[in-house]
Design a protein around this motif. Structure first.
Motif, PDB file in Angstrom:
ATOM      1  N   SER A 110      50.082 -25.625 -29.463  1.00  0.00           N
ATOM      2  CA  SER A 110      49.227 -24.625 -28.817  1.00  0.00           C
ATOM      3  C   SER A 110      47.763 -24.810 -29.185  1.00  0.00           C
ATOM      4  N   ALA A 111      47.407 -26.001 -29.632  1.00  0.00           N
ATOM      5  CA  ALA A 111      46.043 -26.248 -30.113  1.00  0.00           C
ATOM      6  C   ALA A 111      45.122 -26.850 -29.060  1.00  0.00           C
ATOM      7  N   GLY A 112      45.588 -26.983 -27.822  1.00  0.00           N
ATOM      8  CA  GLY A 112      44.707 -27.472 -26.766  1.00  0.00           C
ATOM      9  C   GLY A 112      45.062 -28.863 -26.282  1.00  0.00           C
ATOM     10  N   PRO A 113      44.466 -29.291 -25.155  1.00  0.00           N
ATOM     11  CA  PRO A 113      44.815 -30.578 -24.544  1.00  0.00           C
ATOM     12  C   PRO A 113      44.452 -31.783 -25.412  1.00  0.00           C
ATOM     13  N   ARG A 114      43.347 -31.735 -26.131  1.00  0.00           N
ATOM     14  CA  ARG A 114      42.989 -32.856 -27.000  1.00  0.00           C
ATOM     15  C   ARG A 114      43.996 -32.996 -28.125  1.00  0.00           C
ATOM     16  N   ALA A 115      44.475 -31.889 -28.638  1.00  0.00           N
ATOM     17  CA  ALA A 115      45.495 -31.923 -29.684  1.00  0.00           C
ATOM     18  C   ALA A 115      46.798 -32.509 -29.142  1.00  0.00           C
ATOM     19  N   ARG A 116      47.122 -32.150 -27.903  1.00  0.00           N
ATOM     20  CA  ARG A 116      48.343 -32.704 -27.300  1.00  0.00           C
ATOM     21  C   ARG A 116      48.236 -34.217 -27.165  1.00  0.00           C
ATOM     22  N   ARG A 117      47.075 -34.696 -26.712  1.00  0.00           N
ATOM     23  CA  ARG A 117      46.892 -36.150 -26.584  1.00  0.00           C
ATOM     24  C   ARG A 117      46.951 -36.826 -27.954  1.00  0.00           C
ATOM     25  N   ALA A 118      46.394 -36.182 -28.954  1.00  0.00           N
ATOM     26  CA  ALA A 118      46.445 -36.748 -30.310  1.00  0.00           C
ATOM     27  C   ALA A 118      47.878 -36.819 -30.803  1.00  0.00           C
ATOM     28  N   ARG A 119      48.671 -35.793 -30.501  1.00  0.00           N
ATOM     29  CA  ARG A 119      50.076 -35.783 -30.925  1.00  0.00           C
ATOM     30  C   ARG A 119      50.846 -36.928 -30.267  1.00  0.00           C
ATOM     31  N   LEU A 120      50.594 -37.172 -28.997  1.00  0.00           N
ATOM     32  CA  LEU A 120      51.269 -38.268 -28.308  1.00  0.00           C
ATOM     33  C   LEU A 120      50.867 -39.621 -28.906  1.00  0.00           C
ATOM     34  N   ARG A 121      49.591 -39.774 -29.275  1.00  0.00           N
ATOM     35  CA  ARG A 121      49.145 -41.020 -29.913  1.00  0.00           C
ATOM     36  C   ARG A 121      49.835 -41.218 -31.252  1.00  0.00           C
ATOM     37  N   VAL A 122      49.922 -40.145 -32.021  1.00  0.00           N
ATOM     38  CA  VAL A 122      50.564 -40.238 -33.333  1.00  0.00           C
ATOM     39  C   VAL A 122      52.025 -40.629 -33.177  1.00  0.00           C
ATOM     40  N   MET A 123      52.719 -39.994 -32.254  1.00  0.00           N
ATOM     41  CA  MET A 123      54.139 -40.288 -32.070  1.00  0.00           C
ATOM     42  C   MET A 123      54.355 -41.718 -31.594  1.00  0.00           C
ATOM     43  N   SER A 124      53.506 -42.200 -30.686  1.00  0.00           N
ATOM     44  CA  SER A 124      53.664 -43.578 -30.205  1.00  0.00           C
ATOM     45  C   SER A 124      53.365 -44.587 -31.305  1.00  0.00           C
ATOM     46  N   GLY A 125      52.640 -44.178 -32.328  1.00  0.00           N
ATOM     47  CA  GLY A 125      52.354 -45.074 -33.446  1.00  0.00           C
ATOM     48  C   GLY A 125      53.579 -45.433 -34.263  1.00  0.00           C
ATOM     49  N   TYR A 126      54.679 -44.717 -34.049  1.00  0.00           N
ATOM     50  CA  TYR A 126      55.924 -45.029 -34.762  1.00  0.00           C
ATOM     51  C   TYR A 126      56.823 -45.990 -33.979  1.00  0.00           C
ATOM     52  N   ARG A 127      56.429 -46.345 -32.764  1.00  0.00           N
ATOM     53  CA  ARG A 127      57.247 -47.270 -31.980  1.00  0.00           C
ATOM     54  C   ARG A 127      57.490 -48.604 -32.678  1.00  0.00           C
ATOM     55  N   PRO A 128      56.466 -49.225 -33.289  1.00  0.00           N
ATOM     56  CA  PRO A 128      56.699 -50.554 -33.887  1.00  0.00           C
ATOM     57  C   PRO A 128      57.789 -50.579 -34.952  1.00  0.00           C
ATOM     58  N   PHE A 129      58.021 -49.455 -35.640  1.00  0.00           N
ATOM     59  CA  PHE A 129      59.086 -49.432 -36.648  1.00  0.00           C
ATOM     60  C   PHE A 129      60.454 -49.625 -36.013  1.00  0.00           C
ATOM     61  N   LEU A 130      60.567 -49.311 -34.727  1.00  0.00           N
ATOM     62  CA  LEU A 130      61.859 -49.357 -34.052  1.00  0.00           C
ATOM     63  C   LEU A 130      62.126 -50.687 -33.357  1.00  0.00           C
ATOM     64  N   ASP A 131      61.240 -51.659 -33.540  1.00  0.00           N
ATOM     65  CA  ASP A 131      61.495 -53.011 -33.039  1.00  0.00           C
ATOM     66  C   ASP A 131      62.228 -53.791 -34.119  1.00  0.00           C
ATOM     67  N   ARG A 132      63.513 -53.992 -33.918  1.00  0.00           N
ATOM     68  CA  ARG A 132      64.327 -54.664 -34.939  1.00  0.00           C
ATOM     69  C   ARG A 132      64.075 -56.164 -34.889  1.00  0.00           C
ATOM     70  N   PRO A 133      63.642 -56.756 -36.001  1.00  0.00           N
ATOM     71  CA  PRO A 133      63.358 -58.199 -36.013  1.00  0.00           C
ATOM     72  C   PRO A 133      64.578 -59.028 -35.603  1.00  0.00           C
TER      73      PRO A 133
END
Length: 213
Positions: A110-133
């Motif tokens: 509920s912190a506004g649209p910029r906060a929502r975009r920041a949250r999506l960026r943070v969450m997408s930053g965890y994608r590389p951990f899920l690439d299994r070598p």
């Protein structure tokens, strides 16, 4: 008068305490300044508004968390162990900072649209951990479904006042994260002695029979 870096830190910490206690929607610049023992003028000298202050707190806290998760993940000898170690650190760090966790997880919605975009960026930053070598790369849609599932479970715990219990999620969330990448038996081992024994593969009807069911 305190130097600006000191004022910013004090205001960010005060924002987290105030917003965690009464919610972002009810937080005011005056309340944050008073909590920091500064003036409202000090607040506006450091931040363009409450959303700027929220983003400063959110991005700093999430950056620290990502760094610690990454360090734990990379210290393990295998991808499987790295996933478990990263989740362990995530839950432990979040449980140790309940105010910042509440602001970053629950109040962020509920912190506004910029906060929502920041949250999506943070969450997408965890994608590389899920690439299994050594394995084919999994589509981002699957990455996001896993990350969203873990996030949603964390949200429910924090929103219901169970932040201190987050480390107890480790077995279930490790199992959940591994399921798309490994067989049921290996994933269920994360649940410990009470893990269900995987049953035989399900048989599905084929051809015309499948279309008629």
């Amino acid at each position: 008068m305190p130097e600006e870096p000191d004022r910013r830190v004090r205001l960010i910490n005060a924002f987290v305490r105030v917003a965690a206690g009464q919610g972002v929607a009810r937080t005011t610049a005056a309340a944050v300044a008073a909590e920091a023992r500064l003036t409202e003028r000090d607040f506006h000298a450091c931040f363009g508004g409450l959303e700027d202050c929220f983003l400063a707190a959110y991005e700093h806290g999430c950056g620290v968390l990502h760094t610690q998760v990454s360090r734990a993940y990379r210290a393990e000898p295998s991808w499987h162990d790295g996933i478990r170690a990263g989740l362990r650190v995530m839950f432990e760090v979040m449980a140790s900072a309940p105010a910042l966790t509440r602001v970053s997880v629950v109040e962020a919605t509920s912190a506004g649209p910029r906060a929502r975009r920041a949250r999506l960026r943070v969450m997408s930053g965890y994608r590389p951990f899920l690439d299994r070598p050594g394995h084919p790369r999994v589509p981002d849609a699957i990455h996001d479904a896993i990350i969203g599932g873990v996030y949603g479970t964390i949200f429910d715990y924090v929103d219901t006042g169970r932040t201190a219990e987050l480390p107890e999620l480790l077995p279930a969330m490790t199992c959940f994260t591994l399921l798309p990448y490994t067989d049921l038996g290996d994933a269920f081992k994360e649940l410990g002695p009470s893990a269900p024994a995987p049953g035989p593969p399900l048989a599905f009807p084929a051809g015309e029979a499948a279309r008629n069911t």
